[in-house]
Design a protein around this motif. Structure first.
Motif, PDB file in Angstrom:
ATOM      1  N   GLU A 113     155.986 117.725 125.613  1.00  0.00           N
ATOM      2  CA  GLU A 113     156.435 118.791 124.723  1.00  0.00           C
ATOM      3  C   GLU A 113     155.623 118.806 123.432  1.00  0.00           C
ATOM      4  OE1 GLU A 113     161.156 119.099 125.916  1.00  0.00           O
ATOM      5  OE2 GLU A 113     160.453 117.392 124.728  1.00  0.00           O
ATOM      6  N   LEU A 117     152.280 121.819 121.570  1.00  0.00           N
ATOM      7  CA  LEU A 117     152.453 122.486 120.287  1.00  0.00           C
ATOM      8  C   LEU A 117     151.178 122.892 119.548  1.00  0.00           C
ATOM      9  CD1 LEU A 117     155.354 120.328 118.777  1.00  0.00           C
ATOM     10  CD2 LEU A 117     155.519 122.675 119.625  1.00  0.00           C
ATOM     11  N   ILE A 121     151.060 126.700 117.790  1.00  0.00           N
ATOM     12  CA  ILE A 121     151.646 126.867 116.461  1.00  0.00           C
ATOM     13  C   ILE A 121     150.578 127.125 115.408  1.00  0.00           C
ATOM     14  CG2 ILE A 121     153.717 125.580 117.049  1.00  0.00           C
ATOM     15  CD1 ILE A 121     152.602 123.180 115.511  1.00  0.00           C
ATOM     16  N   ALA A 150     155.811 131.318 119.795  1.00  0.00           N
ATOM     17  CA  ALA A 150     155.637 130.554 118.564  1.00  0.00           C
ATOM     18  C   ALA A 150     155.626 131.478 117.360  1.00  0.00           C
ATOM     19  CB  ALA A 150     154.354 129.738 118.624  1.00  0.00           C
ATOM     20  N   ILE A 256     156.308 121.557 111.470  1.00  0.00           N
ATOM     21  CA  ILE A 256     157.034 122.018 112.647  1.00  0.00           C
ATOM     22  C   ILE A 256     158.198 121.105 113.000  1.00  0.00           C
ATOM     23  CG2 ILE A 256     155.681 120.819 114.435  1.00  0.00           C
ATOM     24  CD1 ILE A 256     156.872 124.519 114.483  1.00  0.00           C
TER      25      ILE A 256
END
Length: 299
Positions: A113, A117, A121, A150, A256
């Motif tokens: 996960e 990102l 992002i 995102a 984040i």
């Protein structure tokens, strides 16, 4: 160390797992034992020869893992820490990778996960910065993809109202992320007008579906529109094309985690593959068979 590489351009079958020398961090960098690495459309563009023409090439600009070596001058992180971030050399799909920008993996996330990102992002935050999005109404064309999702959540966190285009099957998902969904395709402009009779303040094109003229009308001019996917259309219509080599929004890596911990941000992994199945991952990604991010796992 084992790493993904290719020595000629072509179909996914040109991808190989090869032995490469172990990299070492320069001052200000860290090295990680990679546990997961993100896969992006730019990977198959590189493999097809649409980008860098040099050979051989490695792949991977984002990864997550545990720090195992520190470059000179690095502080605030220790060997054994879980981090995710960007590889400056494009060689993150490997057993070891050097990161030039990183942040702690949020405690609630797996390595897979976290590896999903960075590119999504950063791309979304950069485009929102370039548009100056804070409050107001933002239209996102292609809101249901990885970068689109995102962008929806980051814009909502900034206080913007978001209208997002996507197929009807994605509308429940877009609502859950905080966007007002509309179907793309013929009549899209009219459907947006129902939600925003006076148009929108800004528009972000993630899908590159030839929709820039409509976005310009809805946003009141090309200066209020940015595309991430339509380079030719941007040139034709005077729209800014957001590039990854200008004004990168690297700060988002450290921010984040707060949004994730508060439940304000999520970016699902669509499917994972072992490093050895990189060719299959490219087949799946190019065919658009999976919704969500594709991630390689490294044992």
């Amino acid at each position: 160390m084992k790493a993904v590489a290719f020595r000629r351009f072509g179909a996914p079958e040109v991808l190989q797992i090869v032995d490469l020398p172990e990299p070492h961090p320069a001052p200000g960098e860290v090295r990680i034992a990679v546990r997961a690495a993100g896969i992006n459309p730019s990977d198959w563009k590189k493999r097809q020869g649409q980008m860098d023409q040099n050979l051989p090439q490695t792949l991977g600009y984002e990864a997550a893992g545990t720090v195992d070596e520190l470059g000179d001058g690095v502080t605030g992180v220790a060997v054994g820490d879980r981090v995710f971030g960007f590889s400056p050399t494009g060689a993150a799909q490997a057993e070891l990778a050097v990161l030039s920008c990183w942040a702690p993996v949020p405690p609630s996330l797996s390595f897979a996960e976290a590896a999903a990102l960075p590119a999504a992002i950063e791309t979304a935050a950069r485009a929102l910065d370039q548009l100056g999005v804070s409050t107001g109404t933002l239209l996102i064309n292609g809101a249901s993809g990885t970068v689109g999702c995102a962008a929806v959540q980051l814009a909502v966190a900034r206080g913007a109202r978001v209208i997002g285009t996507g197929s009807p099957a994605t509308h429940d998902r877009l609502r859950a992320l905080g966007a007002d969904p509309v179907a793309y395709g013929s009549g899209m402009t009219d459907r947006v007008r129902v939600l925003a009779p006076d148009g929108v303040d800004n528009a972000l094109d993630v899908a590159g579906s030839g929709i820039l003229p409509e976005l310009i009308i809805l946003a009141g001019g090309p200066e209020h529109v940015i595309t991430l996917a339509d380079f030719t259309g941007a040139q034709q219509h005077g729209v800014r094309f957001s590039r990854g080599d200008e004004g990168r929004a690297l700060y988002i890596l450290t921010q984040i985690g707060t949004l994730i911990d508060s439940g304000s941000f999520t970016l699902p992994v669509g499917r994972t593959f072992p490093l050895t199945e990189i060719a299959q991952a490219h087949h799946v990604g190019e065919a658009g068979l999976v919704r969500g991010k594709l991630v390689l796992l490294v044992d």
